[in-house]
Design a protein around this motif. Structure first.
Motif, PDB file in Angstrom:
ATOM      1  N   TRP A  83       1.395  -1.209   0.132  1.00  0.00           N
ATOM      2  CA  TRP A  83      -0.048   0.036   0.096  1.00  0.00           C
ATOM      3  C   TRP A  83       0.685   1.613   0.250  1.00  0.00           C
ATOM      4  CZ3 TRP A  83      -1.637  -3.459   4.514  1.00  0.00           C
ATOM      5  CH2 TRP A  83      -1.123  -3.342   5.490  1.00  0.00           C
ATOM      6  N   GLY A  84      -0.027   2.288   0.111  1.00  0.00           N
ATOM      7  CA  GLY A  84       1.022   4.148  -0.601  1.00  0.00           C
ATOM      8  C   GLY A  84       0.744   4.213   1.620  1.00  0.00           C
ATOM      9  N   GLY A  85       2.107   5.494   1.312  1.00  0.00           N
ATOM     10  CA  GLY A  85       2.435   5.433   2.305  1.00  0.00           C
ATOM     11  C   GLY A  85       1.329   6.260   3.251  1.00  0.00           C
ATOM     12  N   GLY A  86       0.596   6.841   2.482  1.00  0.00           N
ATOM     13  CA  GLY A  86      -1.049   7.494   3.527  1.00  0.00           C
ATOM     14  C   GLY A  86      -1.285   6.444   3.774  1.00  0.00           C
ATOM     15  N   ASP A  87      -1.618   4.790   3.707  1.00  0.00           N
ATOM     16  CA  ASP A  87      -1.965   3.915   4.276  1.00  0.00           C
ATOM     17  C   ASP A  87      -0.966   4.036   5.603  1.00  0.00           C
ATOM     18  OD1 ASP A  87      -4.142   4.175   1.732  1.00  0.00           O
ATOM     19  OD2 ASP A  87      -3.003   2.355   0.560  1.00  0.00           O
ATOM     20  N   VAL A  88      -0.092   3.995   5.700  1.00  0.00           N
ATOM     21  CA  VAL A  88       0.508   4.081   6.616  1.00  0.00           C
ATOM     22  C   VAL A  88       0.337   4.709   8.146  1.00  0.00           C
ATOM     23  CG1 VAL A  88       3.253   3.586   7.558  1.00  0.00           C
ATOM     24  CG2 VAL A  88       2.524   2.712   5.698  1.00  0.00           C
ATOM     25  N   LYS A  89       0.288   5.861   7.065  1.00  0.00           N
ATOM     26  CA  LYS A  89      -0.074   7.137   8.178  1.00  0.00           C
ATOM     27  C   LYS A  89      -1.787   6.680   8.930  1.00  0.00           C
ATOM     28  CE  LYS A  89       3.319  10.310   5.466  1.00  0.00           C
ATOM     29  NZ  LYS A  89       3.482  10.724   4.694  1.00  0.00           N
ATOM     30  N   LEU A  90      -2.628   6.314   7.988  1.00  0.00           N
ATOM     31  CA  LEU A  90      -3.752   6.583   8.287  1.00  0.00           C
ATOM     32  C   LEU A  90      -4.088   5.435   9.659  1.00  0.00           C
ATOM     33  CD1 LEU A  90      -6.798   7.097   8.237  1.00  0.00           C
ATOM     34  CD2 LEU A  90      -6.995   6.255   6.354  1.00  0.00           C
ATOM     35  N   PHE A  91      -3.402   3.991   8.784  1.00  0.00           N
ATOM     36  CA  PHE A  91      -3.134   2.643  10.516  1.00  0.00           C
ATOM     37  C   PHE A  91      -2.427   3.126  11.386  1.00  0.00           C
ATOM     38  CE2 PHE A  91      -3.490  -0.147   5.734  1.00  0.00           C
ATOM     39  CZ  PHE A  91      -4.155  -1.169   6.887  1.00  0.00           C
ATOM     40  N   THR A  92      -1.522   3.672  11.040  1.00  0.00           N
ATOM     41  CA  THR A  92      -0.904   4.455  12.519  1.00  0.00           C
ATOM     42  C   THR A  92      -1.699   5.545  13.291  1.00  0.00           C
ATOM     43  OG1 THR A  92       1.210   4.280  11.189  1.00  0.00           O
ATOM     44  CG2 THR A  92       1.409   5.597  13.027  1.00  0.00           C
ATOM     45  N   ALA A  93      -2.584   6.413  12.552  1.00  0.00           N
ATOM     46  CA  ALA A  93      -3.571   6.918  13.490  1.00  0.00           C
ATOM     47  C   ALA A  93      -4.939   6.132  14.209  1.00  0.00           C
ATOM     48  CB  ALA A  93      -4.306   8.112  12.739  1.00  0.00           C
ATOM     49  N   ILE A  94      -5.206   5.332  13.693  1.00  0.00           N
ATOM     50  CA  ILE A  94      -6.400   4.529  14.173  1.00  0.00           C
ATOM     51  C   ILE A  94      -5.043   3.638  15.064  1.00  0.00           C
ATOM     52  CG2 ILE A  94      -7.887   1.981  13.420  1.00  0.00           C
ATOM     53  CD1 ILE A  94      -7.730   2.854  10.792  1.00  0.00           C
ATOM     54  N   ALA A  95      -4.204   3.606  14.804  1.00  0.00           N
ATOM     55  CA  ALA A  95      -3.785   2.375  16.454  1.00  0.00           C
ATOM     56  C   ALA A  95      -3.364   3.313  17.589  1.00  0.00           C
ATOM     57  CB  ALA A  95      -2.692   1.217  15.781  1.00  0.00           C
ATOM     58  N   THR A  96      -3.283   4.658  17.223  1.00  0.00           N
ATOM     59  CA  THR A  96      -3.313   5.448  18.102  1.00  0.00           C
ATOM     60  C   THR A  96      -4.504   5.874  18.479  1.00  0.00           C
ATOM     61  OG1 THR A  96      -1.302   6.382  17.173  1.00  0.00           O
ATOM     62  CG2 THR A  96      -2.124   7.772  19.026  1.00  0.00           C
ATOM     63  N   VAL A  97      -5.506   5.723  18.180  1.00  0.00           N
ATOM     64  CA  VAL A  97      -7.005   5.838  19.065  1.00  0.00           C
ATOM     65  C   VAL A  97      -7.573   4.960  19.571  1.00  0.00           C
ATOM     66  CG1 VAL A  97      -8.580   7.070  18.268  1.00  0.00           C
ATOM     67  CG2 VAL A  97      -7.309   8.188  17.167  1.00  0.00           C
ATOM     68  N   ILE A  98      -7.043   3.913  18.555  1.00  0.00           N
ATOM     69  CA  ILE A  98      -7.927   2.949  19.841  1.00  0.00           C
ATOM     70  C   ILE A  98      -7.101   1.248  19.275  1.00  0.00           C
ATOM     71  CG2 ILE A  98      -9.978   0.685  19.203  1.00  0.00           C
ATOM     72  CD1 ILE A  98     -10.849   2.994  17.022  1.00  0.00           C
ATOM     73  N   PRO A  99      -5.932   1.536  20.481  1.00  0.00           N
ATOM     74  CA  PRO A  99      -4.961   0.673  20.866  1.00  0.00           C
ATOM     75  C   PRO A  99      -5.489  -1.028  21.094  1.00  0.00           C
ATOM     76  CG  PRO A  99      -5.107   2.080  22.285  1.00  0.00           C
ATOM     77  CD  PRO A  99      -5.992   2.686  21.697  1.00  0.00           C
ATOM     78  N   THR A 100      -6.608  -1.083  22.139  1.00  0.00           N
ATOM     79  CA  THR A 100      -7.018  -2.747  22.629  1.00  0.00           C
ATOM     80  C   THR A 100      -8.560  -2.379  21.403  1.00  0.00           C
ATOM     81  OG1 THR A 100      -7.573  -1.711  24.862  1.00  0.00           O
ATOM     82  CG2 THR A 100      -5.459  -2.373  24.263  1.00  0.00           C
ATOM     83  N   GLY A 101      -8.889  -3.445  21.968  1.00  0.00           N
ATOM     84  CA  GLY A 101      -9.997  -3.915  21.726  1.00  0.00           C
ATOM     85  C   GLY A 101     -10.984  -3.510  21.977  1.00  0.00           C
ATOM     86  N   LEU A 102     -12.870  -2.630  21.731  1.00  0.00           N
ATOM     87  CA  LEU A 102     -13.461  -2.057  22.736  1.00  0.00           C
ATOM     88  C   LEU A 102     -14.751  -3.012  22.553  1.00  0.00           C
ATOM     89  CD1 LEU A 102     -13.479   1.434  20.758  1.00  0.00           C
ATOM     90  CD2 LEU A 102     -12.709   0.489  23.177  1.00  0.00           C
TER      91      LEU A 102
END
Length: 288
Positions: A83-102
């Motif tokens: 995937w592209g670099g923008g996808d890497v940053k989006l995945f990382t942002a999602i992981a920062t907001v929701i680090p564990t299962g809710l």
């Protein structure tokens, strides 16, 4: 305000930002860094607030660890052209907001958790659901380009694997004027003979890489080496080389497949149902 309410706010904000990412990616073939950056900042701040309220460092610590690990893993997969670099940053942002299962009790949301972090469930789900998205995207391009118009017999020829491969290759590539080249475009093999071009490309040390030809017609060719496409410097270099007639006026690029719809679908599935692999595994063993 209890923890479930804060978790719900985190989910809603993440979903809204992912919708914006899908719109940008489909419309402009680009996910703005600012969008992912704001979501990442929200993730750190919201989990810091959770830690302060609960007097427990685990929320901000989990957010930071999830951010770092997810970035490393998705960056490595970016290097493998997934995937592209923008996808890497989006995945990382999602992981920062929701680090564990809710688990949100008042909405009866109890997704199937996995043995790995929640962000990896989003990654796995995104990869698995990307295949139908890719098929839909390919069919869309075929219809848009009127490939089958007035050629009913051509449909039968697709039963041949070679014909099908050639059709997919021609559909997912297009030739454009070099002056229309944009940052992020994925450059296909471009053949040339001037060794001065090699020196200029190597000086930038970007996503373009030069190879020697073995066909006897040309000496060298360059191409993009990842799904992230060319950098801004590489874009300007190619345009300058064309203007100074070191290379021609046209270039072939790949039509990028927008991956953010798959990321969005993977996020929704992870939040409301869980990890697809774990769901499949559990159903497989329960079935026996």
């Amino acid at each position: 305000m209890n923890f479930s309410t804060i978790f719900l706010i985190q989910i809603i904000i993440t979903i809204l930002f992912c919708i914006l990412a899908v719109i940008y990616d489909v419309r402009d073939n680009y996910v703005p860094d600012r969008l992912s950056g704001v979501l990442l900042f929200f993730g750190l701040m919201s989990n810091l607030i959770l830690s302060i309220i609960s007097t427990n460092i685990k929320f901000i610590l989990a957010s930071f660890i999830s951010m770092v690990i997810t970035y490393i893993v998705t960056y490595l997969l970016w290097k493998l052209k997934m995937w592209g670099g923008g996808d890497v940053k989006l995945f990382t942002a999602i992981a920062t907001v929701i680090p564990t299962g809710l688990n949100i009790d008042f909405l009866n949301i109890f997704p199937q958790l996995s043995i790995y972090p929640f962000s990896f469930s989003v990654v796995v789900n995104s990869i698995l659901v990307s295949f139908p998205f890719l098929l839909i995207f390919l069919v869309y391009l075929l219809i848009k380009n009127d490939v089958f118009k007035g050629k009913p017999i051509f449909l039968i020829s697709l039963l041949n694997i070679g014909n099908l491969r050639n059709l997919i290759h021609s559909t997912l590539n297009k030739t454009i004027p070099i002056m229309d080249l944009k940052e992020g475009d994925i450059v296909n093999d471009y053949y040339f003979d001037d060794e001065h071009v090699i020196e200029l490309i190597n000086e930038i040390d970007g996503n373009l890489e030069v190879f020697e030809c073995g066909d006897g017609k040309n000496k060298y060719y360059f191409k993009s080496m990842s799904a992230g496409g060319i950098s801004q410097k590489e874009m300007y270099l190619i345009k300058i080389l064309s203007a100074q007639e070191f290379i021609g006026k046209e270039i072939t690029i790949k039509i990028s497949y927008p991956f953010t719809p798959a990321i969005f679908a993977g996020l929704l599935i992870a939040v409301f149902y869980g990890d697809i692999m774990m769901l499949f595994t559990n159903n497989l063993f329960l079935g026996f």
